[in-house]
Every structure is written in structure tokens, then in C-alpha cells.
Design a protein around this motif. Structure first.
Motif, PDB file in Angstrom:
ATOM      1  N   PHE A   1      52.719  92.232  69.395  1.00  0.00           N
ATOM      2  CA  PHE A   1      53.513  91.149  68.234  1.00  0.00           C
ATOM      3  C   PHE A   1      54.960  91.363  68.612  1.00  0.00           C
ATOM      4  N   LEU A   2      55.677  92.384  68.644  1.00  0.00           N
ATOM      5  CA  LEU A   2      57.014  92.783  69.127  1.00  0.00           C
ATOM      6  C   LEU A   2      57.533  91.902  70.307  1.00  0.00           C
ATOM      7  N   VAL A   3      56.598  92.031  71.447  1.00  0.00           N
ATOM      8  CA  VAL A   3      56.847  91.442  72.797  1.00  0.00           C
ATOM      9  C   VAL A   3      56.730  89.694  72.624  1.00  0.00           C
ATOM     10  N   VAL A   4      55.716  89.416  72.122  1.00  0.00           N
ATOM     11  CA  VAL A   4      55.796  87.851  71.794  1.00  0.00           C
ATOM     12  C   VAL A   4      57.035  87.267  70.637  1.00  0.00           C
ATOM     13  N   ARG A   5      57.289  88.142  69.865  1.00  0.00           N
ATOM     14  CA  ARG A   5      58.324  87.660  69.232  1.00  0.00           C
ATOM     15  C   ARG A   5      59.729  87.754  69.667  1.00  0.00           C
ATOM     16  N   LEU A   6      59.772  88.657  70.627  1.00  0.00           N
ATOM     17  CA  LEU A   6      61.012  88.616  71.608  1.00  0.00           C
ATOM     18  C   LEU A   6      61.046  87.563  72.600  1.00  0.00           C
TER      19      LEU A   6
ATOM     20  N   VAL B   1      63.660  80.216  69.577  1.00  0.00           N
ATOM     21  CA  VAL B   1      63.382  79.981  68.211  1.00  0.00           C
ATOM     22  C   VAL B   1      63.959  81.252  67.508  1.00  0.00           C
ATOM     23  N   ILE B   2      64.671  81.060  66.450  1.00  0.00           N
ATOM     24  CA  ILE B   2      65.359  82.072  65.757  1.00  0.00           C
ATOM     25  C   ILE B   2      65.328  81.806  64.319  1.00  0.00           C
ATOM     26  N   ASN B   3      64.627  82.476  63.348  1.00  0.00           N
ATOM     27  CA  ASN B   3      64.679  82.001  61.884  1.00  0.00           C
ATOM     28  C   ASN B   3      64.293  83.543  61.200  1.00  0.00           C
ATOM     29  N   GLN B   4      64.502  83.517  60.114  1.00  0.00           N
ATOM     30  CA  GLN B   4      64.713  84.612  59.211  1.00  0.00           C
ATOM     31  C   GLN B   4      63.364  85.589  59.344  1.00  0.00           C
ATOM     32  N   MET B   5      62.311  85.007  59.219  1.00  0.00           N
ATOM     33  CA  MET B   5      60.858  85.313  59.235  1.00  0.00           C
ATOM     34  C   MET B   5      60.540  86.048  60.553  1.00  0.00           C
ATOM     35  N   LEU B   6      61.041  85.351  61.574  1.00  0.00           N
ATOM     36  CA  LEU B   6      60.881  85.885  62.968  1.00  0.00           C
ATOM     37  C   LEU B   6      61.608  87.011  63.175  1.00  0.00           C
ATOM     38  N   VAL B   7      62.966  87.198  62.974  1.00  0.00           N
ATOM     39  CA  VAL B   7      63.664  88.140  62.982  1.00  0.00           C
ATOM     40  C   VAL B   7      63.488  89.452  62.202  1.00  0.00           C
TER      41      VAL B   7
ATOM     42  N   PHE C   1      60.167  90.057  60.988  1.00  0.00           N
ATOM     43  CA  PHE C   1      59.062  90.836  61.572  1.00  0.00           C
ATOM     44  C   PHE C   1      59.249  91.273  63.072  1.00  0.00           C
ATOM     45  N   ALA C   2      60.251  90.819  63.719  1.00  0.00           N
ATOM     46  CA  ALA C   2      60.455  91.498  65.077  1.00  0.00           C
ATOM     47  C   ALA C   2      60.980  92.988  64.767  1.00  0.00           C
ATOM     48  N   VAL C   3      62.133  92.832  63.767  1.00  0.00           N
ATOM     49  CA  VAL C   3      62.537  94.320  63.483  1.00  0.00           C
ATOM     50  C   VAL C   3      61.656  95.237  62.851  1.00  0.00           C
ATOM     51  N   LYS C   4      60.764  94.658  62.076  1.00  0.00           N
ATOM     52  CA  LYS C   4      59.638  95.435  61.535  1.00  0.00           C
ATOM     53  C   LYS C   4      58.781  95.962  62.798  1.00  0.00           C
ATOM     54  N   ASN C   5      58.395  95.106  63.578  1.00  0.00           N
ATOM     55  CA  ASN C   5      57.406  95.772  64.665  1.00  0.00           C
ATOM     56  C   ASN C   5      58.153  96.700  65.659  1.00  0.00           C
ATOM     57  N   PHE C   6      59.517  96.408  65.934  1.00  0.00           N
ATOM     58  CA  PHE C   6      60.342  97.373  66.430  1.00  0.00           C
ATOM     59  C   PHE C   6      60.438  98.791  65.821  1.00  0.00           C
ATOM     60  N   LEU C   7      60.653  98.552  64.410  1.00  0.00           N
ATOM     61  CA  LEU C   7      60.735 100.166  64.134  1.00  0.00           C
ATOM     62  C   LEU C   7      59.501 100.982  63.738  1.00  0.00           C
ATOM     63  N   VAL C   8      57.983 100.160  63.646  1.00  0.00           N
ATOM     64  CA  VAL C   8      56.936 100.661  63.687  1.00  0.00           C
ATOM     65  C   VAL C   8      56.634 101.460  64.838  1.00  0.00           C
ATOM     66  N   VAL C   9      56.921 100.468  66.160  1.00  0.00           N
ATOM     67  CA  VAL C   9      56.766 101.236  67.401  1.00  0.00           C
ATOM     68  C   VAL C   9      57.762 102.434  67.860  1.00  0.00           C
ATOM     69  N   VAL C  10      58.954 102.535  67.408  1.00  0.00           N
ATOM     70  CA  VAL C  10      59.712 103.502  67.411  1.00  0.00           C
ATOM     71  C   VAL C  10      59.294 104.873  66.577  1.00  0.00           C
ATOM     72  N   LEU C  11      58.961 104.403  65.448  1.00  0.00           N
ATOM     73  CA  LEU C  11      58.367 105.441  64.589  1.00  0.00           C
ATOM     74  C   LEU C  11      57.041 106.117  65.260  1.00  0.00           C
ATOM     75  N   GLN C  12      56.209 105.217  65.763  1.00  0.00           N
ATOM     76  CA  GLN C  12      54.893 105.846  66.220  1.00  0.00           C
ATOM     77  C   GLN C  12      55.201 106.673  67.421  1.00  0.00           C
ATOM     78  N   LEU C  13      56.081 106.252  68.438  1.00  0.00           N
ATOM     79  CA  LEU C  13      56.532 107.177  69.480  1.00  0.00           C
ATOM     80  C   LEU C  13      57.240 108.281  68.884  1.00  0.00           C
ATOM     81  N   TYR C  14      58.204 108.257  68.105  1.00  0.00           N
ATOM     82  CA  TYR C  14      58.742 109.586  67.209  1.00  0.00           C
ATOM     83  C   TYR C  14      57.626 110.344  66.753  1.00  0.00           C
ATOM     84  N   ARG C  15      56.443 109.835  66.197  1.00  0.00           N
ATOM     85  CA  ARG C  15      55.387 110.812  65.616  1.00  0.00           C
ATOM     86  C   ARG C  15      54.562 111.340  66.819  1.00  0.00           C
TER      87      ARG C  15
END
Length: 163
Positions: free
Chosen positions: A66-71, A79-85, A87-101
Motif C-alpha cells: 500500500f505504501l508503494v501504490v500510494r507513493l 494525486v495528492i490529498n490529505q487522506m492519501l498523504v 495513509f502513506a505516512v502511516k504505512n511508512f511508519l509501520v514498515v519502519v517500525l516493523q523493520l526496527y522490530r
């Protein structure tokens, strides 16, 4: 308005549904001695197989795609809107936190192996516990003074209640 983009998003959404039958509950696994003697990879994959499975599901089935598709939507299709940005930030944070884990789990196993190879630096006895009691396999606690994972001694209360 782009049919190929709609089909790509629907395919991604369908792919993300695979996560539900693949999800595993957290398990406390007792690794056999043959796995722990293989060193880091054997112990790491044996001890944390459910966690690794869940990290893989999150990175490769849920948030990563989902991060890749949103990017792609934001960068290529502009296509840039508040919701897309958001959820892209949310997906990025989750991926980074999983890699940190994943890194934290790997460092924990490495530290645990080092402490096993060096042997316990001191005995951990609890009040009212004799030193003849055996170690409860698979039960570890962090030593705040040394920063290492050290085995706990089994106590009469906890030796039968460990899952």
C-alpha cells in the motif's frame, strides 16, 4: 478514470486479504537443542518464527504494497490529498517500525547467544530459592546492570506456570 490503475488497486486490495488466513498468534516456542546449537540463524528462526511471519505479512502484504501504490499515486500520477498523504505516512511508519522490530529481535538473539557462550557472569537466585534448582529452559530476563539476556532460575511458583 484510469482503468489499469483501478485494476491495480483492486488487485492490491485482493492481495491484502491474504493476510487473514496467514495470521499466527504469538507463540512461546521451546527450541530444541539441535536448533540452538546451529547458532544465530537456527535460534533466531526457531525462537521468533511467529514474529518473523507477522513482520513479513505486514511488510509484504499489508503496509509495504500500500505504501508503494500510494507513493506511485502521489509521485507519478500527481494525486495528492490529505487522506492519501496521511495513509502513506502511516504505512511508512509501520514498515519502519516493523523493520526496527526485526533488528531488535536479531540483536536480542545475538546478545543471548553471546551470554550463553560466555557463561553466566553471576548467579540469579531469588529469596527462598536454593541454587540447586534447575534453569527453566527458554525463560530469559534482561540484566539491567550488564545489558545482557540471562537465564532466570526456576522458582517453585513459576516453574509450572510457564507456557
Amino acid at each position: 478514470k484510469n482503468p489499469s490503475l483501478v485494476y491495480a488497486i483492486l488487485a492490491l486490495w485482493t492481495w491484502s486479504m491474504v493476510q487473514f488466513p496467514l495470521d499466527l498468534a504469538v507463540q512461546h516456542v521451546m527450541c530444541p537443542l539441535s536448533e540452538t546449537s546451529r547458532g544465530f540463524p537456527g535460534l533466531f528462526f526457531c525462537q521468533y518464527r511467529a514474529d518473523l511471519w507477522n513482520i513479513g505479512i505486514s511488510v509484504f502484504i499489508q503496509d509495504g504494497p500500500f505504501l508503494v501504490v500510494r507513493l506511485i499515486l502521489m509521485i507519478y500520477f500527481k494525486v495528492i490529498n490529505q487522506m492519501l498523504v496521511f495513509f502513506a505516512v502511516k504505512n511508512f511508519l509501520v514498515v519502519v517500525l516493523q523493520l526496527y522490530r526485526l533488528v531488535v529481535l536479531a540483536l536480542g538473539v545475538r546478545t543471548s547467544l553471546r551470554s550463553r557462550l560466555q557463561g553466566p557472569k553471576r548467579e540469579h537466585n531469588f529469596p527462598g530459592q536454593s541454587s540447586e534448582m534447575g534453569r527453566s529452559p527458554g525463560v530469559w530476563d534482561s540484566d539491567p546492570q550488564e545489558g545482557l539476556d540471562v537465564p532466570l532460575r526456576a522458582s517453585p511458583i513459576t516453574s509450572h506456570s510457564i507456557p
